[in-house]
Design an enzyme around this catalytic site. Structure first.
Site, PDB file in Angstrom:
ATOM      1  N   CYS A 107       0.913  -1.218   0.267  1.00 53.02           N
ATOM      2  CA  CYS A 107       0.170   0.310  -0.144  1.00 53.02           C
ATOM      3  C   CYS A 107       1.236   0.970   0.437  1.00 53.02           C
ATOM      4  O   CYS A 107       0.162   2.173  -0.539  1.00 53.02           O
ATOM      5  CB  CYS A 107      -1.809   0.100   1.446  1.00 53.02           C
ATOM      6  SG  CYS A 107      -1.817  -1.029   0.998  1.00 53.02           S
ATOM      7  N   HIS A 128      -3.249   8.266   2.040  1.00 52.67           N
ATOM      8  CA  HIS A 128      -3.501   5.711   0.888  1.00 52.67           C
ATOM      9  C   HIS A 128      -5.219   6.240   1.799  1.00 52.67           C
ATOM     10  O   HIS A 128      -5.206   6.490   3.081  1.00 52.67           O
ATOM     11  CB  HIS A 128      -3.018   5.422   1.894  1.00 52.67           C
ATOM     12  CG  HIS A 128      -2.999   3.758   1.759  1.00 52.67           C
ATOM     13  ND1 HIS A 128      -3.797   3.528   0.353  1.00 52.67           N
ATOM     14  CD2 HIS A 128      -3.404   3.002   2.063  1.00 52.67           C
ATOM     15  CE1 HIS A 128      -3.811   2.314   0.578  1.00 52.67           C
ATOM     16  NE2 HIS A 128      -3.992   2.042   1.928  1.00 52.67           N
ATOM     17  N   ASN A 181      -9.880   0.347  -0.442  1.00 53.87           N
ATOM     18  CA  ASN A 181      -8.241   0.565  -0.113  1.00 53.87           C
ATOM     19  C   ASN A 181      -8.005  -0.908  -1.563  1.00 53.87           C
ATOM     20  O   ASN A 181      -7.826  -1.578  -2.039  1.00 53.87           O
ATOM     21  CB  ASN A 181      -7.949  -0.288   0.995  1.00 53.87           C
ATOM     22  CG  ASN A 181      -6.492  -1.082   1.003  1.00 53.87           C
ATOM     23  OD1 ASN A 181      -6.226  -0.129  -0.420  1.00 53.87           O
ATOM     24  ND2 ASN A 181      -5.700  -0.974   2.098  1.00 53.87           N
TER      25      ASN A 181
END
Ligand code: UT7
Length: 320
Positions: free
Chosen positions: A114, A247, A277
């Protein structure tokens, strides 16, 4: 002035198919209420059969080039962040290079889950700073739906597919520049967020496994710390930030970080509700949304930050 880089264009691509929380609740034992309350996610995009990470990355790259008014022949490097490459090798970046018809330069993948986009941006920025490249296409693209365990409600509700890109060029002056990037990792936490397969272990791709609460705890602490680190390195204060582009893992993490930084939510770009996500794609996707809808304006100060498996985490402070 020493050479620095700047963002001259951004673009994105999302698969057409949207999966709502209601649809997910027909697959696993979950509810729209639980997902919205615990994560802020309402829907995610899911790649079609036969649609690959390289396809998504390619379309995002074209969109970024168009926005920048640049040609493929201008690019001398592609840095592509992904955890879900088309194949173990060759790199997805070289596949995108071929799809674009780019016959020079270099293309390679970066793997920091990520945090991948921040890592890839740092790589691109540093290649420009050292004079080894002039125009670098930085892409984050993922098809996380292919590594989810669709029977594990603790993870399969959290992720989505998508891709986005930025084009970096040499900065002309201080009005538009990547001020700094900061990268961190701590491999002691490998087993809190990982995939239970791989070429040298099981010979399979594997599925995501996550100790959600532990990851959450580390995320809030690390993200606030890395934000302060970026500001201190540039003699700037929290008040100087126009937009936090974080993020997009969980609305509670986003809000927690914003609170720690004393930033109102009106200065945080939030797309987790629509995209879920998307790992390495989430920051450039959020950036593209806020640039294209006019919220982020030239000259504004943007703080991007991410945390992911490894653990890896990092920031980029950018004057747009
Ligand atoms: O991008 C990489 C970084 N990743 C992250 O940042 C993710 C970080 N972690 C998180 O976002 C959160 O920890 C989660 C959203 C994953 C989970 O939220 P939580 O508040 O930590 O919930 P929990 O895991 O403690 O689970 C609470 C309860 C449990 O039931 P019991 O044991 O209390 O009866 C779970 O079994 O919620 C249950 N649960 C669910 N219920 C309905 C877990 N997943 C679900 C679900 N639907 N999808």
């Amino acid at each position: 002035m020493s050479i620095r880089s700047r963002i001259v264009g951004c673009g994105s691509w999302l698969p057409e198919r949207v999966m709502t929380n209601a649809e997910l609740s027909t697959i696993v034992d979950t509810t729209d209420e639980w997902i919205v309350e615990r994560t802020g996610i309402r829907q995610r995009h899911i790649a079609a059969d036969g649609e690959y990470t390289s396809d998504i990355a390619y379309k995002a790259a074209l969109d970024a080039l168009k926005h920048a008014g640049a040609e493929v022949s201008d690019i001398d490097m592609i840095v592509l962040a992904t955890t879900t490459p088309d194949q173990t090798f060759p790199s997805t970046a070289t596949k995108v290079q071929a799809m674009l018809g780019m016959e020079k330069g270099a293309a390679f993948d970066v793997q920091a889950v990520c945090s991948g986009f921040i890592y890839a941006l740092a790589v691109g920025d540093n290649f420009i700073r050292t004079g080894q490249a002039e125009k670098v296409l930085v892409i984050g693209a993922e098809i996380f739906s292919r590594i989810l365990d669709w029977e594990d409600r603790g993870t399969c509700v959290l992720f989505g597919d998508g891709g986005a890109a930025v084009l970096l060029d040499r900065a002309i002056d201080d009005t538009s520049v990547i001020l700094s990037t900061h990268l961190h990792s701590d491999g002691r936490y490998n087993d809190l967020l990982y995939v239970d397969g791989g070429p040298s272990t099981t010979g399979t791709v594997g599925n995501i496994r996550m100790s959600g609460k532990e990851v959450f705890r580390h995320a809030v602490v690390n993200l606030a710390a890395v934000a302060d680190e970026a500001l201190a390195a540039n003699n700037l204060s929290r008040d100087d930030i126009d937009w936090l582009v974080p993020h997009q893992a969980n609305l509670r993490i986003l809000s927690g970080t914003a609170r720690k930084l004393k930033l109102g939510e009106d200065r945080v770009v939030i797309t987790v509700d629509r995209h879920a996500n998307t790992s390495a794609a989430s920051i450039p996707l959020a950036l593209d949304v806020a640039v294209k809808d006019g919220r982020i304006k030239p000259g504004q100060l943007i703080l991007m930050e991410a945390m992911g498996g490894g653990f890896t985490w990092g920031s980029a402070l950018v004057r747009m």
